[in-house]
Design a protein around this motif. Structure first.
Motif, PDB file in Angstrom:
ATOM      1  N   GLY A 102      -2.122   4.174   1.969  1.00 13.45           N
ATOM      2  CA  GLY A 102      -3.422   3.552   2.163  1.00 13.45           C
ATOM      3  C   GLY A 102      -4.075   3.004   0.916  1.00 13.45           C
ATOM      4  O   GLY A 102      -5.151   2.396   0.999  1.00 13.45           O
ATOM      5  N   THR A 103      -3.458   3.190  -0.251  1.00 16.38           N
ATOM      6  CA  THR A 103      -4.008   2.678  -1.506  1.00 16.38           C
ATOM      7  C   THR A 103      -3.158   1.522  -2.013  1.00 16.38           C
ATOM      8  O   THR A 103      -1.937   1.660  -2.172  1.00 16.38           O
ATOM      9  CB  THR A 103      -4.045   3.783  -2.577  1.00 16.38           C
ATOM     10  OG1 THR A 103      -4.873   4.854  -2.115  1.00 16.38           O
ATOM     11  CG2 THR A 103      -4.604   3.238  -3.884  1.00 16.38           C
ATOM     12  N   LYS A 104      -3.802   0.382  -2.276  1.00 15.06           N
ATOM     13  CA  LYS A 104      -3.062  -0.789  -2.739  1.00 15.06           C
ATOM     14  C   LYS A 104      -2.489  -0.546  -4.127  1.00 15.06           C
ATOM     15  O   LYS A 104      -3.186  -0.042  -5.017  1.00 15.06           O
ATOM     16  CB  LYS A 104      -3.955  -2.023  -2.736  1.00 15.06           C
ATOM     17  CG  LYS A 104      -3.193  -3.322  -2.995  1.00 15.06           C
ATOM     18  CD  LYS A 104      -4.026  -4.554  -2.706  1.00 15.06           C
ATOM     19  CE  LYS A 104      -5.114  -4.737  -3.746  1.00 15.06           C
ATOM     20  NZ  LYS A 104      -5.744  -6.087  -3.617  1.00 15.06           N
ATOM     21  N   VAL A 105      -1.215  -0.920  -4.321  1.00 11.01           N
ATOM     22  CA  VAL A 105      -0.549  -0.652  -5.597  1.00 11.01           C
ATOM     23  C   VAL A 105      -0.237  -1.919  -6.383  1.00 11.01           C
ATOM     24  O   VAL A 105       0.175  -1.836  -7.547  1.00 11.01           O
ATOM     25  CB  VAL A 105       0.748   0.165  -5.385  1.00 11.01           C
ATOM     26  CG1 VAL A 105       0.432   1.535  -4.822  1.00 11.01           C
ATOM     27  CG2 VAL A 105       1.723  -0.566  -4.466  1.00 11.01           C
TER      28      VAL A 105
ATOM     29  N   ASP B  59      -1.836  -3.347   8.908  1.00 11.96           N
ATOM     30  CA  ASP B  59      -0.704  -2.650   8.302  1.00 11.96           C
ATOM     31  C   ASP B  59       0.605  -2.953   9.028  1.00 11.96           C
ATOM     32  O   ASP B  59       0.648  -3.089  10.266  1.00 11.96           O
ATOM     33  CB  ASP B  59      -0.934  -1.133   8.356  1.00 11.96           C
ATOM     34  CG  ASP B  59      -1.261  -0.556   6.988  1.00 11.96           C
ATOM     35  OD1 ASP B  59      -0.983  -1.215   5.979  1.00 11.96           O
ATOM     36  OD2 ASP B  59      -1.797   0.569   6.948  1.00 11.96           O
TER      37      ASP B  59
ATOM     38  N   TYR C  25       4.987   3.835   2.132  1.00  9.69           N
ATOM     39  CA  TYR C  25       4.492   2.482   1.911  1.00  9.69           C
ATOM     40  C   TYR C  25       4.294   1.719   3.221  1.00  9.69           C
ATOM     41  O   TYR C  25       5.045   1.895   4.192  1.00  9.69           O
ATOM     42  CB  TYR C  25       5.470   1.679   1.042  1.00  9.69           C
ATOM     43  CG  TYR C  25       5.650   2.229  -0.352  1.00  9.69           C
ATOM     44  CD1 TYR C  25       4.759   1.901  -1.369  1.00  9.69           C
ATOM     45  CD2 TYR C  25       6.720   3.069  -0.641  1.00  9.69           C
ATOM     46  CE1 TYR C  25       4.930   2.410  -2.656  1.00  9.69           C
ATOM     47  CE2 TYR C  25       6.889   3.581  -1.922  1.00  9.69           C
ATOM     48  CZ  TYR C  25       5.996   3.251  -2.922  1.00  9.69           C
ATOM     49  OH  TYR C  25       6.163   3.752  -4.187  1.00  9.69           O
TER      50      TYR C  25
ATOM     51  N   TYR D 116       0.834  -1.201   0.000  1.00  8.29           N
ATOM     52  CA  TYR D 116       0.000   0.000   0.000  1.00  8.29           C
ATOM     53  C   TYR D 116       0.867   1.249   0.000  1.00  8.29           C
ATOM     54  O   TYR D 116       1.866   1.320   0.725  1.00  8.29           O
ATOM     55  CB  TYR D 116      -0.904   0.015   1.238  1.00  8.29           C
ATOM     56  CG  TYR D 116      -2.063  -0.957   1.165  1.00  8.29           C
ATOM     57  CD1 TYR D 116      -3.333  -0.514   0.819  1.00  8.29           C
ATOM     58  CD2 TYR D 116      -1.866  -2.315   1.419  1.00  8.29           C
ATOM     59  CE1 TYR D 116      -4.400  -1.405   0.736  1.00  8.29           C
ATOM     60  CE2 TYR D 116      -2.921  -3.219   1.348  1.00  8.29           C
ATOM     61  CZ  TYR D 116      -4.187  -2.752   1.001  1.00  8.29           C
ATOM     62  OH  TYR D 116      -5.232  -3.641   0.910  1.00  8.29           O
ATOM     63  N   ARG D 117       0.458   2.207  -0.819  1.00  9.42           N
ATOM     64  CA  ARG D 117       1.062   3.536  -0.775  1.00  9.42           C
ATOM     65  C   ARG D 117       0.019   4.503  -0.211  1.00  9.42           C
ATOM     66  O   ARG D 117      -1.049   4.689  -0.813  1.00  9.42           O
ATOM     67  CB  ARG D 117       1.507   4.010  -2.162  1.00  9.42           C
ATOM     68  CG  ARG D 117       2.060   5.430  -2.131  1.00  9.42           C
ATOM     69  CD  ARG D 117       2.337   5.996  -3.509  1.00  9.42           C
ATOM     70  NE  ARG D 117       2.727   7.399  -3.403  1.00  9.42           N
ATOM     71  CZ  ARG D 117       2.862   8.217  -4.440  1.00  9.42           C
ATOM     72  NH1 ARG D 117       2.656   7.779  -5.680  1.00  9.42           N
ATOM     73  NH2 ARG D 117       3.206   9.484  -4.247  1.00  9.42           N
TER      74      ARG D 117
END
Length: 631
Positions: free
Chosen positions: A90-93, A128, A115, A87-88
């Protein structure tokens, strides 16, 4: 940089057997179900799993110009089938869970991208991880503050340089901290007379916060052979302790003085050949001296160690070993040119207990060829495959119970390497070089019984030697040394061009073949020439001609190794982490206890690189999972 083979341990051209299969990981839940709810319990001693650190993911983000390589730890307590999401902010990459490695390259991202990583267990995403440590320009600086210099009684001024370091979880938060030895610029080899400044030791977080500073005082001489410090969680409370030899005037991290604050035992030549000697265990979080006992062995009559002026009496080695197969014990030693004494200590419930003492002069060992066999370092590992560690002390070994195991009677040496160097033979292998002109220049030894598999003819003081798989074109390990013109294979045969250096090693690029680490550079071996992979910027190496780093090992990210140098102005520890992607997945090397104890003794005397208890290299079998538990 990807390895050309998706699964480099499955090459069709080579048959490699799997050396061992460890039992399934014992998790905290399993231990609790077995009644092993506390490491202080006697029943924990009988656990088949070894105590290791409860580490966080150690996430790193290494910017390489076109994006960020995110890497993290596959812990020994993770399931075999764990996968990961990245996650970057909070958004999965990643589009699908990462399964084949513990790295993910995020193309086009800026160096400051934030990250975290989340493990996926049986289809359920976990929480996390810690946030990634950012490596901008390939490195991360840890600020450090040199102690104030001074002037010796004979009018010589000195300043301080950052010297050797170790790592441990000093405060129990799952992240590793540094324990750094500051050495005065007038530090001496034992053979050199003269006063030195005090040796200073700091505990430092990754953000540069100094937890404590210990001043060993004027009655501990400064130099490579005097202060060997061990950093490990000896009592199983989840926080690492720090063990060192101390003396009158040592000041701990709280300012308290050990022994007499006014005593000065230095003679007119700067040597310290009288006065009490102590062994102290310090609290890793505060630097407080928690327990102090007399150092074993006492110096006794100085001349009985081989000379009367203080060279041989003050040669110290140290290590950490799982002598019972489950929990770590402290190893402190003295002497190797003549008499050698190795003492094993347990630190339990706030007190030292001496487990055993091995003395080459004892009635049990005298005349059996154990004297004069020590090296400028030691190694630790389960050489006889009984589940318990032995001490490989140069050209001899001490069994886990303190009895002599074997001696080759080939004398002192400057470098030695113990690990699973060759997957085609069972157990561990051992390579060492010799200093004596009347002894074999180098030996390849079966460390289970001391039998010599091959040796080179006597020639000279062979000061350097290295062993590891550095060349995919040759099956098994390569070995080379200063006096030898060729690289050798596991059978002693010559295999072509010798590498450009004979110093340290590093797993740095994307394949499992190891690289050459020397001075402030990392090179990849080639049959015609070596290829430069890294040149450290603004950094210098340590320990003169030994040209060693402050520390090298798997301390962050995936299983590849970081290298730590000091900056030229001694204001930072500069950590480099690999920018190369990989498709090789290996449990963090910190949970392989042969490797972890190798990191612990790396600072001892003439520093040597760590090795693993299983083979990593070209054609490697599927890496085993460790049997470990955490406090």
């Amino acid at each position: 940089m990807k390895h050309p083979h998706p699964h480099p341990w499955k090459h069709a051209h080579r048959s490699r057997r799997r050396r061992f299969v460890l039992p399934a990981v014992l998790t905290a839940v399993a231990l609790a179900g077995a009644g092993l709810t506390g490491l202080g319990a006697d029943t924990a001693e009988a656990a088949t799993a070894r105590q290791v650190e409860a580490l966080d993911r150690g996430v790193v983000s290494v910017h390489n110009g076109s994006g960020n390589l995110v890497g993290w730890r596959w812990l020994g307590t993770d399931p075999d089938n764990v996968s990961f999401n990245v996650y970057r902010a909070g958004t999965k990459v990643n589009s699908t869970p990462v399964t084949g490695s513990t790295t993910f390259f995020h193309s086009g991202a800026p160096s400051h991208a934030d990250y975290t990583v989340r493990a996926v267990v049986n289809g359920v995403e976990q929480g996390d991880s810690v946030h990634a440590v950012q490596f901008r320009g390939g490195y991360k600086d840890v600020p450090i503050s040199p102690p104030a210099g001074g002037t010796t009684p004979d009018g010589v001024s000195y300043t301080y340089e950052a010297n050797d370091a170790s790592v441990g979880d000093l405060d129990g938060d799952g992240a590793l901290e540094f324990v750094l030895k500051w050495q005065p610029t007038n530090a001496k080899d034992n053979s050199q007379s003269g006063y030195t400044g005090n040796t200073i030791v700091d505990g430092i977080r990754l953000d540069g916060t100094r937890l404590w500073r210990i001043d060993l005082g004027r009655n501990i001489r400064s130099g490579a052979h005097y202060t060997q410090f061990q950093v490990y969680d000896y009592d199983g409370d989840g926080r690492a302790e720090v063990a060192m030899k101390t003396a009158d005037g040592t000041r701990d991290g709280t300012g308290a003085v050990i022994g007499s604050s006014s005593a000065d035992h230095r003679n007119s030549s700067g040597y310290i050949l009288s006065g009490p000697e102590y062994l102290t265990m310090f609290d890793g979080q505060t630097g407080r001296a928690m327990g102090t006992v007399d150092y074993v062995p006492a110096r006794g009559t100085v001349s009985s160690w081989g000379d009367s002026y203080g060279n041989r009496v003050d040669r110290f080695l140290a290590g950490t070993a799982y002598l019972d197969g489950a929990r770590p014990s402290l190893i402190m030693a003295r002497g190797y040119y003549t008499r050698s004494v190795v003492a094993a200590w347990d630190w339990r419930n706030g007190a030292f207990t001496r487990r055993w003492t091995f003395d080459t002069n004892s009635s049990t060992n005298s005349g059996k060829g154990y004297d004069g066999q020590g090296s400028h370092s030691l190694s630790v590992g389960d050489v006889d495959n009984d589940g318990r560690d032995e001490i490989v002390y140069g050209a001899m070994a001490v069994d886990d119970n303190g009895s002599g195991l074997w001696t080759t009677r080939t004398g002192h040496g400057d470098a030695q390497h113990l690990g699973d160097l060759d997957a085609s033979t069972s157990g561990l292998e051992y390579y060492k070089v010799s200093e004596s002109t009347s002894q074999p220049a180098a030996l390849y030894i079966d460390p289970a019984n001391g039998s010599v598999r091959w040796k080179l003819s006597a020639c000279c003081d062979n000061g350097r030697g290295v062993a590891g798989d550095i060349w995919s074109g040759n099956s098994g390990p390569e070995m080379w040394s200063s006096s030898d013109g060729s690289v050798r294979d596991e059978g002693g045969g010559t295999k072509g061009r010798k590498p450009s250096s004979a110093n340290f090693l590093s797993w740095w690029d994307g394949d499992p073949v190891r690289e050459l680490l020397d001075g402030t550079r990392i090179d990849k071996y080639g049959t015609s020439s070596d290829t430069r992979l890294l040149t450290g910027s603004g950094v210098v190496s340590n320990n003169g001609t030994k040209a060693t780093p402050v520390l090298s090992g798997d301390i962050l990210g995936d299983w590849r190794e970081e290298v730590v140098w000091r900056t030229g102005n001694n204001t930072a520890l500069r950590i480099y982490s690999t920018p190369h992607d990989t498709d090789v997945k290996i449990t963090t090397l910190l949970h392989d206890t042969l490797y972890r104890t190798s990191l612990a003794w790396q600072n001892t005397a003439y520093n040597q690189p760590p090795h693993t208890g299983f083979f990593i290299g070209d054609g490697m079998p599927t890496p085993p999972r460790p049997a470990v538990h955490t406090p």
